[in-house]
Design a protein around this motif. Structure first.
Motif, PDB file in Angstrom:
ATOM      1  N   LEU A  64       0.836  -1.199   0.000  1.00  0.00           N
ATOM      2  CA  LEU A  64       0.000   0.000   0.000  1.00  0.00           C
ATOM      3  C   LEU A  64       0.870   1.248   0.000  1.00  0.00           C
ATOM      4  N   THR A  65       0.260   2.393  -0.355  1.00  0.00           N
ATOM      5  CA  THR A  65       1.000   3.654  -0.321  1.00  0.00           C
ATOM      6  C   THR A  65       0.267   4.720   0.491  1.00  0.00           C
ATOM      7  N   ASP A  66      -0.849   4.361   1.091  1.00  0.00           N
ATOM      8  CA  ASP A  66      -1.554   5.308   1.949  1.00  0.00           C
ATOM      9  C   ASP A  66      -1.942   4.570   3.227  1.00  0.00           C
ATOM     10  N   ARG A  67      -2.500   5.298   4.166  1.00  0.00           N
ATOM     11  CA  ARG A  67      -2.936   4.671   5.413  1.00  0.00           C
ATOM     12  C   ARG A  67      -3.853   3.488   5.113  1.00  0.00           C
ATOM     13  N   PRO A  68      -3.833   2.445   5.939  1.00  0.00           N
ATOM     14  CA  PRO A  68      -4.717   1.293   5.695  1.00  0.00           C
ATOM     15  C   PRO A  68      -6.186   1.695   5.580  1.00  0.00           C
ATOM     16  N   GLU A  69      -6.610   2.665   6.398  1.00  0.00           N
ATOM     17  CA  GLU A  69      -8.027   3.058   6.426  1.00  0.00           C
ATOM     18  C   GLU A  69      -8.506   3.573   5.072  1.00  0.00           C
ATOM     19  N   ALA A  70      -7.594   4.197   4.304  1.00  0.00           N
ATOM     20  CA  ALA A  70      -7.983   4.722   2.994  1.00  0.00           C
ATOM     21  C   ALA A  70      -8.452   3.592   2.085  1.00  0.00           C
ATOM     22  N   TYR A  71      -7.912   2.386   2.299  1.00  0.00           N
ATOM     23  CA  TYR A  71      -8.293   1.218   1.501  1.00  0.00           C
ATOM     24  C   TYR A  71      -9.356   0.374   2.209  1.00  0.00           C
ATOM     25  N   ASN A  72      -9.906   0.894   3.284  1.00  0.00           N
ATOM     26  CA  ASN A  72     -10.872   0.171   4.119  1.00  0.00           C
ATOM     27  C   ASN A  72     -10.254  -1.046   4.810  1.00  0.00           C
ATOM     28  N   LEU A  73      -9.017  -0.872   5.285  1.00  0.00           N
ATOM     29  CA  LEU A  73      -8.356  -1.940   6.046  1.00  0.00           C
ATOM     30  C   LEU A  73      -8.065  -1.434   7.461  1.00  0.00           C
ATOM     31  N   PRO A  74      -8.204  -2.274   8.480  1.00  0.00           N
ATOM     32  CA  PRO A  74      -7.897  -1.829   9.845  1.00  0.00           C
ATOM     33  C   PRO A  74      -6.385  -1.757  10.056  1.00  0.00           C
ATOM     34  N   ALA A  75      -5.929  -0.710  10.760  1.00  0.00           N
ATOM     35  CA  ALA A  75      -4.491  -0.546  10.977  1.00  0.00           C
ATOM     36  C   ALA A  75      -3.955  -1.607  11.929  1.00  0.00           C
ATOM     37  N   ALA A  76      -4.737  -1.921  12.958  1.00  0.00           N
ATOM     38  CA  ALA A  76      -4.229  -2.836  13.981  1.00  0.00           C
ATOM     39  C   ALA A  76      -5.303  -3.826  14.421  1.00  0.00           C
ATOM     40  N   PRO A  77      -5.621  -4.821  13.571  1.00  0.00           N
ATOM     41  CA  PRO A  77      -6.600  -5.832  13.990  1.00  0.00           C
ATOM     42  C   PRO A  77      -6.023  -6.723  15.098  1.00  0.00           C
ATOM     43  N   THR A  78      -6.893  -7.394  15.831  1.00  0.00           N
ATOM     44  CA  THR A  78      -6.435  -8.302  16.886  1.00  0.00           C
ATOM     45  C   THR A  78      -7.067  -9.675  16.682  1.00  0.00           C
ATOM     46  N   ARG A  79      -6.469 -10.677  17.364  1.00  0.00           N
ATOM     47  CA  ARG A  79      -6.970 -12.046  17.251  1.00  0.00           C
ATOM     48  C   ARG A  79      -8.086 -12.240  18.278  1.00  0.00           C
ATOM     49  N   PRO A  80      -9.335 -12.378  17.817  1.00  0.00           N
ATOM     50  CA  PRO A  80     -10.469 -12.416  18.757  1.00  0.00           C
ATOM     51  C   PRO A  80     -10.409 -13.556  19.766  1.00  0.00           C
ATOM     52  N   SER A  81      -9.868 -14.719  19.373  1.00  0.00           N
ATOM     53  CA  SER A  81      -9.931 -15.877  20.278  1.00  0.00           C
ATOM     54  C   SER A  81      -9.100 -15.657  21.543  1.00  0.00           C
ATOM     55  N   ASN A  82      -8.194 -14.658  21.520  1.00  0.00           N
ATOM     56  CA  ASN A  82      -7.446 -14.349  22.747  1.00  0.00           C
ATOM     57  C   ASN A  82      -8.339 -13.751  23.830  1.00  0.00           C
ATOM     58  N   ARG A  83      -9.580 -13.382  23.455  1.00  0.00           N
ATOM     59  CA  ARG A  83     -10.464 -12.775  24.449  1.00  0.00           C
ATOM     60  C   ARG A  83     -11.412 -13.808  25.078  1.00  0.00           C
ATOM     61  N   VAL A  84     -11.330 -15.060  24.623  1.00  0.00           N
ATOM     62  CA  VAL A  84     -12.237 -16.089  25.148  1.00  0.00           C
ATOM     63  C   VAL A  84     -11.978 -16.326  26.634  1.00  0.00           C
ATOM     64  N   LYS A  85     -10.715 -16.603  26.957  1.00  0.00           N
ATOM     65  CA  LYS A  85     -10.378 -16.967  28.344  1.00  0.00           C
ATOM     66  C   LYS A  85     -10.573 -15.809  29.318  1.00  0.00           C
ATOM     67  N   THR A 106     -11.764   7.481   5.324  1.00  0.00           N
ATOM     68  CA  THR A 106     -12.514   6.227   5.273  1.00  0.00           C
ATOM     69  C   THR A 106     -12.755   5.917   3.800  1.00  0.00           C
ATOM     70  N   TYR A 107     -13.178   4.696   3.536  1.00  0.00           N
ATOM     71  CA  TYR A 107     -13.489   4.328   2.163  1.00  0.00           C
ATOM     72  C   TYR A 107     -14.971   4.603   1.911  1.00  0.00           C
ATOM     73  N   TYR A 108     -15.264   5.780   1.412  1.00  0.00           N
ATOM     74  CA  TYR A 108     -16.636   6.222   1.132  1.00  0.00           C
ATOM     75  C   TYR A 108     -17.566   5.988   2.322  1.00  0.00           C
ATOM     76  N   GLY A 109     -17.051   6.258   3.511  1.00  0.00           N
ATOM     77  CA  GLY A 109     -17.886   6.152   4.703  1.00  0.00           C
ATOM     78  C   GLY A 109     -18.298   4.743   5.067  1.00  0.00           C
ATOM     79  N   ARG A 110     -17.560   3.756   4.551  1.00  0.00           N
ATOM     80  CA  ARG A 110     -17.881   2.372   4.879  1.00  0.00           C
ATOM     81  C   ARG A 110     -17.055   1.908   6.065  1.00  0.00           C
ATOM     82  N   SER A 111     -17.601   0.972   6.830  1.00  0.00           N
ATOM     83  CA  SER A 111     -16.822   0.334   7.876  1.00  0.00           C
ATOM     84  C   SER A 111     -16.064  -0.830   7.251  1.00  0.00           C
ATOM     85  N   GLN A 112     -14.911  -1.181   7.855  1.00  0.00           N
ATOM     86  CA  GLN A 112     -14.164  -2.341   7.347  1.00  0.00           C
ATOM     87  C   GLN A 112     -14.769  -3.639   7.855  1.00  0.00           C
TER      88      GLN A 112
END
Lengths: 315, 354
Positions: A265-286, B47-53
């Protein structure tokens, strides 16, 4: 005249005729330069700097996987009339037209292009989005039926004959990829062309990509290629280039480790609709189970005390 | 031209001012600021056109929320009634009897609600294909499965003891048969919170521990509230009211803690939506504070009938609050997944664990 040298497999000379009698064995060796063997890790490296937004990947995916069209219409969002990945859309080309900063846009009206831009695709970004086939796939970890599983190619696939449409994989996914179809009531997403991999074929989207923006291959090869590409782009002045989803990158945060389908990528992740810092949900089970059970245990002890303290006889 | 060819991460390129497309003024604070206090309450970057990821869970909130409520009610009811009989013996037989009936709600209506919410309900049995520790839905399947034999045996023996003349010998069967459901009932009361927390939905994932304490306490609230109604023995009734009051107090504390943590993670904006208001005023106000107030008021009333009426009313509000909590928590969570200003704010690096 200079001859352009192509990196072509010598096996290509074995198939010069236009009509073939059958499948070419290990065709991926010719088209993607890699053999597809069970037990190895495969994935996609999507280099957004060479994406031209042709949507051949979207079409190839729909054709190969027999997927119906989603909504047919215009969104008004640049050339993106697909919108997002869904149960019927497993490749989605995003189009980002860079506009002036919001402050300026509020004065001049929205939709005004940046009039001062650095060179090289800084004003119009395109990215072919896809299921990330996470190393620790949250959808698979959440799936209560085992319908979602890791294949012998280290990819993540929904077994359609097992999925009962509980829908729990949908909120589990940090990237909004998996979707439950309202048509058949099952969860669907990119299979990284599991059937094609079994037949020695490169996935349809990667094979159809005319600029090699989508590259299919063994994950370690792709990581090496991506590293070289980022360095090359930096040397050419595109200092904003970075990989998303390779080990240690944004997208591989919070115990996600790495994504088998990763991006440049060449821009912030959010510009492409990607989360900058996702987490692994199953770590919240315990933590949740432990805290909840402790609260219930404490209240149960309180209940014992309350019953024991109540008078046994009379009023 | 920049001759530095070292690979740069996007954070670095933003931090040192490189990067062509970036508006430094707009983006720098999201990357560089480490202090939580100065973080904006929602995402204001691109944001991407106001959408959630993210995609919101495809649950029917009334159906799934209804199940979570019934699971808590059955689990909490089993715990409180079993303890009542264990400590108070024959005097708490009425509580035990009603507890055994309450405990049948999750295996019967609750299970049907779960199957109803599947998008391919005819394949419900695939839930028993595997057991998986990373999936609270699988854990919950097995907890519910373990809860069924004991709760149904207890209730079955109780029905026979109630309707058949001379079946008094079945009373101990009912009592001992239903006892193990107090253990599985604890799991049934809280696993649903773990199920929500182990997703990428911001409001559910923001504070797993306090959410689970809320759900656990709310389960005991509904369990004890359901047993208060109709209890004739004043001493047992007082003890049940004491347990209900304690559980309400724990739920209130956990709610405050949960909302505080949710705010710290930048997800509090979602509490301003319609369901967010229902969660704050409906659950916290009518479901927790009002019953506590009614209990306080019942101490001022000297008339025994008036006391009982007030505590019955408190129990009804507490039950309604417990049910509303589950539906509202689902709806607020789904709203938080739909809104990019919340979903991107939540997925910023400063919210990473550790």
């Amino acid at each position: 005249m200079t001859m352009v040298e192509f990196d072509v497999s010598p096996r290509a000379r074995d198939y010069t005729q236009s009509t073939l009698k059958g499948l070419i064995p290990d065709e991926s060796e010719l088209t993607a330069g890699c053999l597809i063997e069970p037990g190895k890790s495969y994935g996609f490296f999507t280099d957004t700097t060479v994406c031209i937004g042709c949507k051949a990947c979207e079409v190839a995916c729909k054709e190969w996987n027999n997927l119906p069209a989603d909504e047919v219409g215009l969104t008004g969002h640049s050339y993106d009339n697909t919108g997002a990945l869904s149960s019927n859309t497993w490749r989605h080309v995003a189009f980002v037209e860079k506009k002036q900063a919001d402050r300026a846009a509020a004065e001049t009206g929205y939709g005004v292009r940046e009039n001062e831009q650095a060179a090289f695709q800084s004003g119009w970004l395109m990215m072919s989005d896809v299921c990330k086939h996470c190393h620790h796939a949250p959808c698979m970890e959440a799936c209560p039926t085992g319908a979602l599983f890791k294949t012998e190619f280290d990819t993540v696939v929904v077994q359609q004959d097992i999925c009962n449409g509980c829908g729990y994989c949908v909120p589990a996914c940090p990237f909004g990829v998996v979707d439950v179809s309202t048509t058949d009531g099952k969860a669907h997403k990119c299979t990284l062309c599991y059937d094609r991999l079994k037949g020695g074929l490169e996935p349809a989207c990667a094979k159809s990509c005319p600029t090699d923006s989508i590259q299919f291959g063994e994950l370690s090869d792709l990581h090496a290629r991506a590293k070289v590409r980022v360095e090359e782009l930096h040397a050419r002045g595109v200092t904003t280039a970075y990989t998303y989803g390779a080990p240690g990158d944004p997208g591989s945060t919070g115990d996600m480790q790495y994504l088998n389908a990763f991006f440049l990528l060449t821009d912030r992740p959010e510009a492409y609709n990607l989360p900058a810092a996702p987490t692994r949900p199953s770590n919240r089970v315990k933590p949740a189970l432990a805290a909840g059970l402790m609260a219930v245990a404490a209240l149960a002890l309180g209940a014992v005390a309350a019953f024991a303290g109540a008078p046994r006889h009379g009023q | 031209m920049d001759n530095d060819v070292r690979p740069r991460r996007w954070t670095e390129s933003i931090a040192d001012g490189h990067g062509s497309g970036f508006d430094k003024k707009e983006i720098r604070p999201y990357v560089e600021t480490t202090s939580q206090a100065s973080q904006p309450s929602k995402w204001k970057g691109p944001t991407y056109y106001g959408r959630s990821q993210l995609k919101a869970a495809p649950f029917n909130n009334y159906v799934v929320g209804g199940y979570i409520f019934l699971a808590g009610l059955s689990g909490g009811g089993a715990i409180v009634s079993t303890l009542a009989e264990a400590v108070r013996g024959e005097r708490a037989y009425g509580v035990g009897r009603r507890g055994r009936y309450v405990a049948t709600l999750a295996p019967t209506i609750g299970a049907l609600l779960l199957i109803w919410d599947l998008h391919t309900p005819q394949r419900f049995y695939n839930m028993w294909r595997i057991a998986k520790g990373t999936s609270p839905m699988s854990i919950g399947t097995w907890i519910l499965t373990a809860f069924i034999p004991s709760s149904m045996l207890g209730a079955g023996a109780q029905v026979l003891a109630d309707v058949l003349p001379g079946a008094g010998w079945l009373k101990p069967v009912a009592r001992w048969g239903s006892a193990p459901s107090a253990i599985t009932g604890a799991g049934l009361s809280v696993y649903t919170a773990s199920l929500l927390a182990a997703t990428s939905t911001p409001y559910w994932a923001a504070a797993p521990r306090s959410l689970a304490v809320r759900f656990g306490a709310s389960s005991l609230v509904s369990g004890s509230a359901s047993l208060v109604i109709g209890e004739r023995d004043p001493a047992t009734r007082d003890a049940l009211n004491l347990i209900l009051g304690g559980a309400l107090a724990v739920e209130l504390a956990a709610t405050i803690a949960h909302h505080h943590e949710v705010k710290k993670k930048g997800v509090a904006e979602v509490l301003k939506t319609r369901w967010g208001r229902i969660e704050r005023f409906g659950v916290e106000g009518l479901g927790i504070l009002l019953p506590i107030g009614l209990h306080a008021a019942s101490h001022l009333v000297s008339d025994r009938k008036g006391k009982a009426a007030l505590s019955d009313l408190a129990a009804i509000f507490a039950l309604a609050g417990s049910a509303t909590l589950r539906v509202a928590a689902l709806a607020v969570g789904e709203e938080s997944a739909r809104r990019p200003d919340i979903s991107f704010r939540f997925s910023q690096p400063e919210n990473l664990p550790g």
